[in-house]
Structures are given as C-alpha cells and as structure tokens.
Design a protein around this motif. Structure first.
Motif, PDB file in Angstrom:
ATOM      1  N   ILE A 121      -3.724  15.191 -53.255  1.00 52.87           N
ATOM      2  CA  ILE A 121      -4.944  14.358 -53.217  1.00 52.87           C
ATOM      3  C   ILE A 121      -5.312  14.018 -51.769  1.00 52.87           C
ATOM      4  O   ILE A 121      -6.475  14.075 -51.361  1.00 52.87           O
ATOM      5  CB  ILE A 121      -4.734  13.100 -54.061  1.00 52.87           C
ATOM      6  CG1 ILE A 121      -4.602  13.472 -55.549  1.00 52.87           C
ATOM      7  CG2 ILE A 121      -5.890  12.120 -53.866  1.00 52.87           C
ATOM      8  CD1 ILE A 121      -4.198  12.317 -56.437  1.00 52.87           C
ATOM      9  N   ALA A 122      -4.285  13.675 -50.981  1.00 49.06           N
ATOM     10  CA  ALA A 122      -4.535  13.328 -49.578  1.00 49.06           C
ATOM     11  C   ALA A 122      -5.098  14.521 -48.813  1.00 49.06           C
ATOM     12  O   ALA A 122      -6.010  14.392 -47.982  1.00 49.06           O
ATOM     13  CB  ALA A 122      -3.261  12.819 -48.933  1.00 49.06           C
ATOM     14  N   ALA A 123      -4.527  15.709 -49.087  1.00 47.64           N
ATOM     15  CA  ALA A 123      -5.031  16.917 -48.416  1.00 47.64           C
ATOM     16  C   ALA A 123      -6.473  17.205 -48.800  1.00 47.64           C
ATOM     17  O   ALA A 123      -7.307  17.619 -47.981  1.00 47.64           O
ATOM     18  CB  ALA A 123      -4.118  18.099 -48.743  1.00 47.64           C
ATOM     19  N   SER A 124      -6.812  16.980 -50.066  1.00 54.33           N
ATOM     20  CA  SER A 124      -8.191  17.216 -50.531  1.00 54.33           C
ATOM     21  C   SER A 124      -9.167  16.268 -49.844  1.00 54.33           C
ATOM     22  O   SER A 124     -10.263  16.650 -49.422  1.00 54.33           O
ATOM     23  CB  SER A 124      -8.258  17.051 -52.051  1.00 54.33           C
ATOM     24  OG  SER A 124      -7.406  17.973 -52.691  1.00 54.33           O
ATOM     25  N   ILE A 125      -8.744  14.977 -49.745  1.00 52.61           N
ATOM     26  CA  ILE A 125      -9.617  13.994 -49.084  1.00 52.61           C
ATOM     27  C   ILE A 125      -9.815  14.351 -47.623  1.00 52.61           C
ATOM     28  O   ILE A 125     -10.941  14.275 -47.078  1.00 52.61           O
ATOM     29  CB  ILE A 125      -8.999  12.589 -49.244  1.00 52.61           C
ATOM     30  CG1 ILE A 125      -9.005  12.163 -50.731  1.00 52.61           C
ATOM     31  CG2 ILE A 125      -9.773  11.571 -48.402  1.00 52.61           C
ATOM     32  CD1 ILE A 125      -8.295  10.851 -50.994  1.00 52.61           C
ATOM     33  N   LEU A 142       7.229  15.387 -58.589  1.00 54.45           N
ATOM     34  CA  LEU A 142       5.891  15.797 -59.032  1.00 54.45           C
ATOM     35  C   LEU A 142       4.855  14.768 -58.605  1.00 54.45           C
ATOM     36  O   LEU A 142       3.735  15.114 -58.177  1.00 54.45           O
ATOM     37  CB  LEU A 142       5.873  15.974 -60.546  1.00 54.45           C
ATOM     38  CG  LEU A 142       6.681  17.169 -61.092  1.00 54.45           C
ATOM     39  CD1 LEU A 142       6.703  17.157 -62.621  1.00 54.45           C
ATOM     40  CD2 LEU A 142       6.101  18.476 -60.580  1.00 54.45           C
ATOM     41  N   ALA A 143       5.227  13.462 -58.696  1.00 52.67           N
ATOM     42  CA  ALA A 143       4.286  12.422 -58.276  1.00 52.67           C
ATOM     43  C   ALA A 143       4.012  12.513 -56.786  1.00 52.67           C
ATOM     44  O   ALA A 143       2.875  12.362 -56.313  1.00 52.67           O
ATOM     45  CB  ALA A 143       4.851  11.056 -58.641  1.00 52.67           C
ATOM     46  N   GLY A 144       5.076  12.789 -56.004  1.00 50.11           N
ATOM     47  CA  GLY A 144       4.881  12.914 -54.555  1.00 50.11           C
ATOM     48  C   GLY A 144       3.990  14.095 -54.208  1.00 50.11           C
ATOM     49  O   GLY A 144       3.126  14.022 -53.334  1.00 50.11           O
ATOM     50  N   LEU A 145       4.188  15.246 -54.887  1.00 56.07           N
ATOM     51  CA  LEU A 145       3.340  16.436 -54.654  1.00 56.07           C
ATOM     52  C   LEU A 145       1.879  16.148 -55.005  1.00 56.07           C
ATOM     53  O   LEU A 145       0.929  16.592 -54.337  1.00 56.07           O
ATOM     54  CB  LEU A 145       3.866  17.620 -55.451  1.00 56.07           C
ATOM     55  CG  LEU A 145       5.203  18.198 -54.984  1.00 56.07           C
ATOM     56  CD1 LEU A 145       5.703  19.276 -55.938  1.00 56.07           C
ATOM     57  CD2 LEU A 145       5.072  18.767 -53.563  1.00 56.07           C
ATOM     58  N   GLY A 146       1.661  15.377 -56.087  1.00 59.61           N
ATOM     59  CA  GLY A 146       0.286  15.050 -56.481  1.00 59.61           C
ATOM     60  C   GLY A 146      -0.398  14.186 -55.447  1.00 59.61           C
ATOM     61  O   GLY A 146      -1.580  14.380 -55.125  1.00 59.61           O
ATOM     62  N   ILE A 147       0.377  13.218 -54.909  1.00 58.13           N
ATOM     63  CA  ILE A 147      -0.218  12.353 -53.880  1.00 58.13           C
ATOM     64  C   ILE A 147      -0.569  13.157 -52.643  1.00 58.13           C
ATOM     65  O   ILE A 147      -1.642  12.976 -52.026  1.00 58.13           O
ATOM     66  CB  ILE A 147       0.757  11.208 -53.563  1.00 58.13           C
ATOM     67  CG1 ILE A 147       0.907  10.277 -54.784  1.00 58.13           C
ATOM     68  CG2 ILE A 147       0.280  10.416 -52.349  1.00 58.13           C
ATOM     69  CD1 ILE A 147       1.991   9.231 -54.639  1.00 58.13           C
ATOM     70  N   LEU A 148       0.345  14.051 -52.237  1.00 56.63           N
ATOM     71  CA  LEU A 148       0.064  14.912 -51.065  1.00 56.63           C
ATOM     72  C   LEU A 148      -1.165  15.784 -51.297  1.00 56.63           C
ATOM     73  O   LEU A 148      -1.991  16.008 -50.383  1.00 56.63           O
ATOM     74  CB  LEU A 148       1.274  15.762 -50.748  1.00 56.63           C
ATOM     75  CG  LEU A 148       2.498  15.026 -50.170  1.00 56.63           C
ATOM     76  CD1 LEU A 148       3.673  15.989 -50.041  1.00 56.63           C
ATOM     77  CD2 LEU A 148       2.158  14.425 -48.808  1.00 56.63           C
TER      78      LEU A 148
END
Length: 370
Positions: free
Chosen positions: A14-18, A6-12
């Motif tokens: 956020i990165a996609a949004s940026i 779940l933490a990895g999906l959240g980081i991905l």
C-alpha cells in the motif's frame, strides 16, 4: 507468524502504491515553458498634409471629329474616276469621291433650260413696246444666258406691272423648275467636304447605285475625339479647354488632349456625365483605345494612401508608443488603388502597409524606413 508477515507485506504494498501515485501526480504538475512574445515589425509613415490633386481616370475609343456617312440621293451607274473608291484612299477637299452617270438626267435639265430661254426670248418684243425702261436689263440677261453654265438669277422686278407680266408668262415658275433640276443634278457628283481618308466603301465602280443607298464613310484623320463617362460628382469641375493626358494600354505612348465639350445632362441610368476629349497626333487611328487622366480638383489639407489601409468604419491604424491604435478619418475621393483622406493630424505615424491580424493594442516595432 504467517499472518504478521502477510500483514507487513500488505502494508508495504500500500505504501509503495501511494508513493508511486504521488510521483505520477507530481510529474504532471510541471510548469509549462514560457513562449517568447513575438513583436511584429511594421512599415510606417509620418503624416504630412498637403494639397492632393484628384485625378479622375477615364477611358474610351477614338472617333474622328469630322466624319461623313456617304449616301446617294439619286440613282445611276457608278462611274470610275482617277482614284479607286477603296478604304484607305485619301481625297483632298473638293475632290470627287463618287461620280454617278447623269447623262440622261443632264439632257432633261438642258431641255428645261432651253424652254426657259425660249420663254424669255418670246416676250422680248412685248417688253420693247410695253416696258421699254426694263427691256435693256432683260436683253442683257438673255445675252448672258449660257446653256452650258448654271442658270443665272432672274433680274430684279422694278414694278408690280413688270412682275405681273413676267409671272403671268410662266417665266418665274420655269426658272425655279430649272434651279430645282440643277440642284438635283449636282447630287450625281459627291465631293469631299474636307481633306480626309475613306474608311469604308460599300460600292464599286460600275455597280448600280440606288437612291438612299449607303456608299461608305469618310473621315478627317487629323483630329479625333474620345467620349468618356465621368461621375456626376465632378460634373461642375470639368471645364472646356482643360488639358488632359492620355495613354495607350501599354503606357508606352503619351498624348496631350483637351476637353472640347461637356454634356449638359446626366445619364439617369448610370448617373454619369459625358465629356469629349479632343486629341491630335499623326500616330492615332480611329477606334484606338486610350486611357485619360482628368484633373478634376485639388483637395487641400489631405493625404493619399492605399485603399486597403482604410477600415470599413472609416478608420485607419496608427502607431503610438509601439502600440497599434485607430483614428477616425474622412474619405473624400476613392480611386481603384488609392483613397484621399482628411482629418488626419500632421505628425501622426500611420501604417504604410497593412498588417495581417492587426488589432487595437497590438504591440509592434517600426521598421527603419531607410
């Protein structure tokens, strides 16, 4: 393990949004396309100062130079003549315009003349005895006295005694009474003072004419005058005898006239001076409306341009190195469509036609005048 996923999906996420946000921002900062600058093409003219003839336009209606308003000074019946008393009727100089029945008044004139004749005849015996030296001239006067003709002038008095004798018998007063009656008798016939045409007839044959009644108008159709009002600026420039060109409203006919009179005073209300232009032409009629062009003066070292090229600040646009600029000028005369300017140097390139939205510093391109 689940928490790591779940933490990895959240980081991905956020990165996609940026990354997406950065792409959107970059797309908005694209440089705008540079528009091509439009250079207007203008018509120009090169200044060449010359002597400009200032022509003052004027207009007015023609009126006959010779005109007579006919009035009656006596009363009577209008007798018919050889010509009908109607508008448009032509009469020669000395020809009878109006004949009023004067039979009754004529009889009283003849009676007064007869009394004068009898008075002179009555003193002839006394003249033979008391004034034998003047008897012959009074005898000659009496012999030449004709009741059907105008009463002749009395003989000249050669002495005071003769004067007292003749005056004391009432002959002088009778003579002047007869001359007064004869003068009034002549008013029963109105003759043409010049050759012309009747333009107005207010009476007809057979009607009763009263003293002081207007009978009509009579004009000379060979010479006309036009009254025009000119600005006081040119009051000293107009000269009597100056040639004037006149046109009708359609500018299909041209006539030549001359300034016949110039009024000596200026109208206080309009600040104009009245000039009279004389014109002769067989095709002209009274009341015709004409336009006149008066040569007022000649302005040296000046140019003439359209009025819409002059700015409110007494400046005009010039073209210098394909850039618009302005120069101060001195207007000396305005007409309806033109203006005469001074203080414009020779060789200056000016606009020939106005440019919409023109301003100082505007880049333009001179058109090929050919």
């Amino acid at each position: 393990m689940r928490k790591l996923i779940l933490a990895g999906l959240g980081i991905l996420l956020i990165a996609a949004s940026i990354y997406g946000a950065k792409k959107i921002i970059d797309s908005k900062n694209k440089p705008k396309p540079v528009q091509e600058k439009v250079v207007k093409t203008v018509l120009t003219d090169t200044v060449k100062n010359t002597t400009v003839k200032i022509v003052v336009p004027a207009n007015g209606n023609l009126m006959a130079k010779q005109r007579v308003e006919l009035y009656s000074e006596v009363q009577g019946i209008f007798k018919s003549g050889n010509k009908l008393f109607k508008p448009g009727q032509k009469y020669n100089r000395g020809e009878a315009l109006i004949r009023i029945d004067a039979s009754e008044y004529y009889a009283s004139v003849q009676a007064a003349k007869s009394n004068l004749y009898n008075s002179i005849a009555a003193i002839m015996p006394d003249l033979r005895l008391d004034f034998p030296d003047v008897f012959s001239k009074w005898q000659t006067y009496l012999s030449g006295f004709d009741l059907s003709k105008t009463t002749p002038k009395l003989p000249e008095m050669s002495s005071d005694k003769e004067n007292y004798f003749i005056t004391g018998r009432g002959i002088v007063s009778s003579y002047y009474n007869v001359k007064n009656l004869e003068q009034r008798l002549s008013k029963y016939n109105i003759t043409a003072p010049f050759s012309g045409i009747l333009t107005e007839a207010l009476v007809t044959e057979g009607s009763l004419i009263r003293s002081g009644q207007k009978l009509g108008e009579f004009i000379n159709p060979s010479v006309y005058e036009m009254e025009v009002a000119i600005s006081k600026t040119y009051a000293t420039l107009l000269e009597v005898g100056e040639a004037v060109q006149l046109n009708n409203l359609d500018h299909t006919e041209t006539f030549k006239g001359k300034v016949s009179r110039v009024n000596g005073s200026i109208d206080a209300t309009t600040q104009t001076i009245t000039a009279y232009i004389e014109v002769k032409d067989d095709s002209l009629k009274e009341g015709m409306y004409l336009e006149a062009n008066l040569d007022a003066k000649e302005e040296p070292n000046a140019i003439e341009i359209d009025r819409n090229l002059l700015l409110e600040s007494n400046q005009i646009f010039i073209v210098k190195d394909d850039i618009l600029d302005v120069v101060d000028v001195k207007p000396v005369y305005f007409s309806d469509a033109k203006v005469v300017l001074k203080n414009v140097p020779n060789g200056t390139i000016i606009l020939k036609k106005p440019v919409p939205g023109a301003y100082v510093g505007m880049q333009v391109k001179a058109a090929d005048n050919s």
